[in-house]
Design an enzyme around this catalytic site. Structure first.
Site, PDB file in Angstrom:
ATOM      1  N   ASP A  40       0.858  -1.189   0.000  1.00  0.00           N
ATOM      2  CA  ASP A  40       0.000   0.000   0.000  1.00  0.00           C
ATOM      3  C   ASP A  40       0.888   1.231   0.000  1.00  0.00           C
ATOM      4  O   ASP A  40       1.748   1.376   0.881  1.00  0.00           O
ATOM      5  CB  ASP A  40      -0.904   0.021   1.242  1.00  0.00           C
ATOM      6  CG  ASP A  40      -1.983  -1.063   1.179  1.00  0.00           C
ATOM      7  OD1 ASP A  40      -1.943  -1.881   0.244  1.00  0.00           O
ATOM      8  OD2 ASP A  40      -2.851  -1.090   2.071  1.00  0.00           O
TER       9      ASP A  40
ATOM     10  N   ASP B 276     -15.421  -3.685  -1.618  1.00  0.00           N
ATOM     11  CA  ASP B 276     -15.095  -3.544  -0.202  1.00  0.00           C
ATOM     12  C   ASP B 276     -16.402  -3.465   0.566  1.00  0.00           C
ATOM     13  O   ASP B 276     -17.287  -2.688   0.207  1.00  0.00           O
ATOM     14  CB  ASP B 276     -14.286  -2.263   0.019  1.00  0.00           C
ATOM     15  CG  ASP B 276     -13.071  -2.208  -0.910  1.00  0.00           C
ATOM     16  OD1 ASP B 276     -12.478  -3.264  -1.143  1.00  0.00           O
ATOM     17  OD2 ASP B 276     -12.740  -1.110  -1.403  1.00  0.00           O
TER      18      ASP B 276
END
Length: 238
Positions: free
Chosen positions: A8, A129
């Site tokens: 990330d 998500d």
């Protein structure tokens, strides 16, 4: 089952968030390219990149370091975060990224997903998500009115061949994945599902293989040392 080590990227650094919260962030490395090389050397078959600044701003922010990673490693790389136009998709696919992940667009701009899938086929992945089973968008800051499974079925009908399913409540918590939610998603779809969020032990990997997911993304557990990638890859193969 394929394991995807996650990198990330925020402000050019390799970081991890807790439950997607930008106020709860740990920097693990100033050199994401070296991190990608490390995971490749440890046996990773595929690397998962997220442009966190991009996810938040809605436009690609860390493209320089992302394309450098793609050029440096010899394994395929998939990327998500702030990719919301055909131009951006084309830029990344032309610059070494193997698969592009569309997240917010799946909810807010399905026409983009349709156009991208028609042009690029299985190189387009949709990231879904979920918060309490509902799809969340915009760097997880906003929950939509559509369930994760409904959205996945809609994407499957559009020709999407791979879904990455993240349970936000589990992400970065090192408390184990939401195995039931992953199994429910797999049972409703005929396309590939990649599980994301909460993988913290080798036992978690064993549990996920039982759900029928095609792969699992591992993030924080690799950086804290809870999981050794070499061991994890062995378990996934067994």
């Amino acid at each position: 089952m394929i394991l995807y080590p996650a990198i990330d990227i925020r402000q050019g650094k390799c970081v991890r968030l807790v439950q997607g919260s930008f106020s709860d962030m740990t920097v693990y490395s100033d050199h994401p390219v070296q991190m990608a090389q490390k995971w490749e050397q440890n046996g990773a078959e595929f690397i998962h990149l997220v442009d966190l600044d991009g996810a938040l701003s809605g436009k690609s922010i860390n493209s320089e370091v992302i394309t450098e990673i793609a050029k440096t490693v010899n394994v395929p790389v998939q990327l998500g975060g702030g990719i919301r136009s055909m131009d951006t998709i084309q830029f990344y696919l032309d610059n070494g990224i193997n698969r592009v992940i569309l997240g917010t667009s799946a909810v807010k701009n399905p026409a983009l997903v349709k156009e991208a899938v028609e042009k690029y086929g299985n190189r387009i992945v949709v990231g879904i998500d979920a918060k309490d089973g509902m799809a969340a968008v915009g760097g997880w800051e906003e929950v939509s009115a559509v369930t994760a499974v409904e959205l996945a079925l809609k994407m499957q009908d559009m020709g999407v061949q791979t879904i990455i399913y993240t349970d936000i409540a589990k992400d970065g918590m090192l408390q184990g994945p939401n195995v039931e939610a992953m199994k429910e998603m797999v049972d409703h779809l005929v396309i590939d599902v990649i599980a994301s969020g909460g993988v913290s032990t080798l036992e978690d990997i064993v549990k996920l293989t039982g759900t029928g997911v095609q792969g699992a993304i591992i993030g924080k557990a690799l950086y804290t040392g809870n999981i050794d990638l070499v061991d994890a890859l062995r378990v996934a193969k067994e």
